[in-house]
Design a protein around this motif. Structure first.
Motif, PDB file in Angstrom:
ATOM      1  N   MET A   1      48.240  45.861  -1.838  1.00  0.00           N
ATOM      2  CA  MET A   1      49.479  45.275  -1.321  1.00  0.00           C
ATOM      3  C   MET A   1      50.689  46.066  -1.814  1.00  0.00           C
ATOM      4  O   MET A   1      50.652  46.698  -2.865  1.00  0.00           O
ATOM      5  N   VAL A   2      51.733  45.985  -1.033  1.00  0.00           N
ATOM      6  CA  VAL A   2      52.965  46.717  -1.309  1.00  0.00           C
ATOM      7  C   VAL A   2      54.049  45.693  -1.626  1.00  0.00           C
ATOM      8  O   VAL A   2      54.267  44.756  -0.858  1.00  0.00           O
ATOM      9  N   LYS A   3      54.707  45.861  -2.744  1.00  0.00           N
ATOM     10  CA  LYS A   3      55.753  44.898  -3.125  1.00  0.00           C
ATOM     11  C   LYS A   3      57.102  45.346  -2.590  1.00  0.00           C
ATOM     12  O   LYS A   3      57.523  46.484  -2.813  1.00  0.00           O
ATOM     13  N   ILE A   4      57.764  44.436  -1.885  1.00  0.00           N
ATOM     14  CA  ILE A   4      59.109  44.687  -1.364  1.00  0.00           C
ATOM     15  C   ILE A   4      60.005  43.571  -1.873  1.00  0.00           C
ATOM     16  O   ILE A   4      59.665  42.386  -1.759  1.00  0.00           O
ATOM     17  N   THR A   5      61.147  43.926  -2.416  1.00  0.00           N
ATOM     18  CA  THR A   5      62.107  42.920  -2.867  1.00  0.00           C
ATOM     19  C   THR A   5      63.238  42.827  -1.852  1.00  0.00           C
ATOM     20  O   THR A   5      63.887  43.830  -1.542  1.00  0.00           O
ATOM     21  N   PHE A   6      63.419  41.624  -1.316  1.00  0.00           N
ATOM     22  CA  PHE A   6      64.507  41.365  -0.370  1.00  0.00           C
ATOM     23  C   PHE A   6      65.660  40.720  -1.137  1.00  0.00           C
ATOM     24  O   PHE A   6      65.459  39.736  -1.858  1.00  0.00           O
ATOM     25  N   ILE A   7      66.847  41.271  -0.967  1.00  0.00           N
ATOM     26  CA  ILE A   7      68.029  40.744  -1.648  1.00  0.00           C
ATOM     27  C   ILE A   7      68.986  40.165  -0.604  1.00  0.00           C
ATOM     28  O   ILE A   7      69.340  40.841   0.372  1.00  0.00           O
ATOM     29  N   GLN A   8      69.370  38.921  -0.809  1.00  0.00           N
ATOM     30  CA  GLN A   8      70.312  38.248   0.094  1.00  0.00           C
ATOM     31  C   GLN A   8      71.747  38.652  -0.252  1.00  0.00           C
ATOM     32  O   GLN A   8      72.022  39.105  -1.372  1.00  0.00           O
ATOM     33  N   PRO A   9      72.666  38.455   0.687  1.00  0.00           N
ATOM     34  CA  PRO A   9      74.065  38.797   0.405  1.00  0.00           C
ATOM     35  C   PRO A   9      74.630  38.073  -0.820  1.00  0.00           C
ATOM     36  O   PRO A   9      75.546  38.578  -1.468  1.00  0.00           O
ATOM     37  N   ASP A  10      74.071  36.902  -1.172  1.00  0.00           N
ATOM     38  CA  ASP A  10      74.572  36.178  -2.353  1.00  0.00           C
ATOM     39  C   ASP A  10      73.949  36.693  -3.654  1.00  0.00           C
ATOM     40  O   ASP A  10      74.220  36.166  -4.731  1.00  0.00           O
ATOM     41  N   GLY A  11      73.094  37.702  -3.554  1.00  0.00           N
ATOM     42  CA  GLY A  11      72.504  38.291  -4.754  1.00  0.00           C
ATOM     43  C   GLY A  11      71.139  37.750  -5.108  1.00  0.00           C
ATOM     44  O   GLY A  11      70.452  38.316  -5.965  1.00  0.00           O
ATOM     45  N   SER A  12      70.740  36.647  -4.470  1.00  0.00           N
ATOM     46  CA  SER A  12      69.406  36.109  -4.769  1.00  0.00           C
ATOM     47  C   SER A  12      68.344  37.039  -4.188  1.00  0.00           C
ATOM     48  O   SER A  12      68.588  37.749  -3.207  1.00  0.00           O
ATOM     49  N   SER A  13      67.189  37.038  -4.817  1.00  0.00           N
ATOM     50  CA  SER A  13      66.161  37.973  -4.360  1.00  0.00           C
ATOM     51  C   SER A  13      64.783  37.343  -4.390  1.00  0.00           C
ATOM     52  O   SER A  13      64.541  36.354  -5.108  1.00  0.00           O
ATOM     53  N   ARG A  14      63.894  37.907  -3.572  1.00  0.00           N
ATOM     54  CA  ARG A  14      62.490  37.482  -3.558  1.00  0.00           C
ATOM     55  C   ARG A  14      61.617  38.707  -3.442  1.00  0.00           C
ATOM     56  O   ARG A  14      61.867  39.580  -2.615  1.00  0.00           O
ATOM     57  N   GLU A  15      60.589  38.756  -4.261  1.00  0.00           N
ATOM     58  CA  GLU A  15      59.620  39.838  -4.151  1.00  0.00           C
ATOM     59  C   GLU A  15      58.465  39.347  -3.283  1.00  0.00           C
ATOM     60  O   GLU A  15      57.916  38.277  -3.530  1.00  0.00           O
ATOM     61  N   ILE A  16      58.153  40.134  -2.255  1.00  0.00           N
ATOM     62  CA  ILE A  16      57.116  39.765  -1.291  1.00  0.00           C
ATOM     63  C   ILE A  16      56.001  40.807  -1.335  1.00  0.00           C
ATOM     64  O   ILE A  16      56.271  41.993  -1.476  1.00  0.00           O
ATOM     65  N   GLU A  17      54.778  40.351  -1.176  1.00  0.00           N
ATOM     66  CA  GLU A  17      53.663  41.285  -1.049  1.00  0.00           C
ATOM     67  C   GLU A  17      53.464  41.555   0.431  1.00  0.00           C
ATOM     68  O   GLU A  17      53.171  40.635   1.202  1.00  0.00           O
ATOM     69  N   ALA A  18      53.658  42.788   0.827  1.00  0.00           N
ATOM     70  CA  ALA A  18      53.587  43.167   2.234  1.00  0.00           C
ATOM     71  C   ALA A  18      52.279  43.876   2.527  1.00  0.00           C
ATOM     72  O   ALA A  18      51.728  44.571   1.674  1.00  0.00           O
ATOM     73  N   ALA A  94      53.896  54.023   0.160  1.00  0.00           N
ATOM     74  CA  ALA A  94      55.092  54.746  -0.300  1.00  0.00           C
ATOM     75  C   ALA A  94      56.285  53.820  -0.487  1.00  0.00           C
ATOM     76  O   ALA A  94      57.250  54.171  -1.159  1.00  0.00           O
ATOM     77  N   LEU A  95      56.223  52.629   0.107  1.00  0.00           N
ATOM     78  CA  LEU A  95      57.337  51.684  -0.006  1.00  0.00           C
ATOM     79  C   LEU A  95      57.200  50.771  -1.233  1.00  0.00           C
ATOM     80  O   LEU A  95      58.094  49.960  -1.494  1.00  0.00           O
ATOM     81  N   ASP A  96      56.112  50.869  -1.947  1.00  0.00           N
ATOM     82  CA  ASP A  96      55.877  49.936  -3.051  1.00  0.00           C
ATOM     83  C   ASP A  96      57.052  49.928  -4.025  1.00  0.00           C
ATOM     84  O   ASP A  96      57.499  50.979  -4.482  1.00  0.00           O
ATOM     85  N   GLY A  97      57.568  48.727  -4.272  1.00  0.00           N
ATOM     86  CA  GLY A  97      58.665  48.569  -5.220  1.00  0.00           C
ATOM     87  C   GLY A  97      60.051  48.755  -4.618  1.00  0.00           C
ATOM     88  O   GLY A  97      61.046  48.685  -5.331  1.00  0.00           O
ATOM     89  N   ILE A  98      60.125  48.939  -3.318  1.00  0.00           N
ATOM     90  CA  ILE A  98      61.418  49.199  -2.690  1.00  0.00           C
ATOM     91  C   ILE A  98      62.252  47.914  -2.611  1.00  0.00           C
ATOM     92  O   ILE A  98      61.714  46.800  -2.579  1.00  0.00           O
ATOM     93  N   THR A  99      63.550  48.103  -2.588  1.00  0.00           N
ATOM     94  CA  THR A  99      64.492  46.993  -2.443  1.00  0.00           C
ATOM     95  C   THR A  99      65.161  47.079  -1.081  1.00  0.00           C
ATOM     96  O   THR A  99      65.610  48.153  -0.673  1.00  0.00           O
ATOM     97  N   VAL A 100      65.190  45.954  -0.388  1.00  0.00           N
ATOM     98  CA  VAL A 100      65.807  45.876   0.936  1.00  0.00           C
ATOM     99  C   VAL A 100      66.877  44.792   0.884  1.00  0.00           C
ATOM    100  O   VAL A 100      66.584  43.630   0.595  1.00  0.00           O
ATOM    101  N   THR A 101      68.110  45.181   1.152  1.00  0.00           N
ATOM    102  CA  THR A 101      69.225  44.234   1.089  1.00  0.00           C
ATOM    103  C   THR A 101      69.606  43.788   2.493  1.00  0.00           C
ATOM    104  O   THR A 101      69.741  44.626   3.402  1.00  0.00           O
ATOM    105  N   LEU A 102      69.745  42.490   2.667  1.00  0.00           N
ATOM    106  CA  LEU A 102      70.090  41.940   3.978  1.00  0.00           C
ATOM    107  C   LEU A 102      71.599  41.927   4.159  1.00  0.00           C
ATOM    108  O   LEU A 102      72.340  41.678   3.193  1.00  0.00           O
ATOM    109  N   PRO A 103      72.065  42.168   5.374  1.00  0.00           N
ATOM    110  CA  PRO A 103      73.512  42.124   5.625  1.00  0.00           C
ATOM    111  C   PRO A 103      74.018  40.678   5.701  1.00  0.00           C
ATOM    112  O   PRO A 103      73.221  39.747   5.772  1.00  0.00           O
TER     113      PRO A 103
END
Ligand code: FES
Length: 106
Positions: A1-18, A94-103
């Motif tokens: 599994m690949v871990k991706i962290t999604f960050i919301q505009p308010d700074g809260s975040s969730r790590e998801i197994e993709a 290759a994306l493992d550990g990446i951070t994705v910020t939502l607009p």
């Protein structure tokens, strides 16, 4: 599994197994991550899956096609150097550990 962290505009975040082979957009929707609406279901025709990827990881993402580049100009929030349509980004190791910020909006 690949871990991706999604960050919301308010700074809260969730790590998801993709799951490799899915898209980052599909991963977000399947895990009820707020901030991605994906109105065209991944056809690169709506820009409502816009997200900001870590700039120093951009080389590990699928290359940007011309139609994606064009659609990003119609995103609701400002386009930045890390802007991509998350439906066009396949999950790979290759994306493992990446951070994705939502607009702020789509
Ligand atoms: S889901 Fe419409 S452009 Fe990505």
């Amino acid at each position: 599994m690949v871990k991706i962290t999604f960050i919301q505009p308010d700074g809260s975040s969730r790590e998801i197994e993709a799951e490799p082979g899915t898209s980052v957009m599909e991963t977000a929707l399947a895990n009820n991550v707020d901030g991605i609406t994906a109105e065209c279901n991944g056809s690169a025709a709506c820009a409502t899956c816009h997200a900001y990827f870590e700039e120093d990881r951009l080389n590990s993402l699928d290359a940007m096609a011309e139609h994606e580049n064009d659609m990003l100009d119609f995103a609701a929030c400002e386009r930045r150097s890390g802007s991509r349509l998350s439906c066009q980004i396949k999950v790979t190791e290759a994306l493992d550990g990446i951070t994705v910020t939502l607009p702020e909006m789509q």
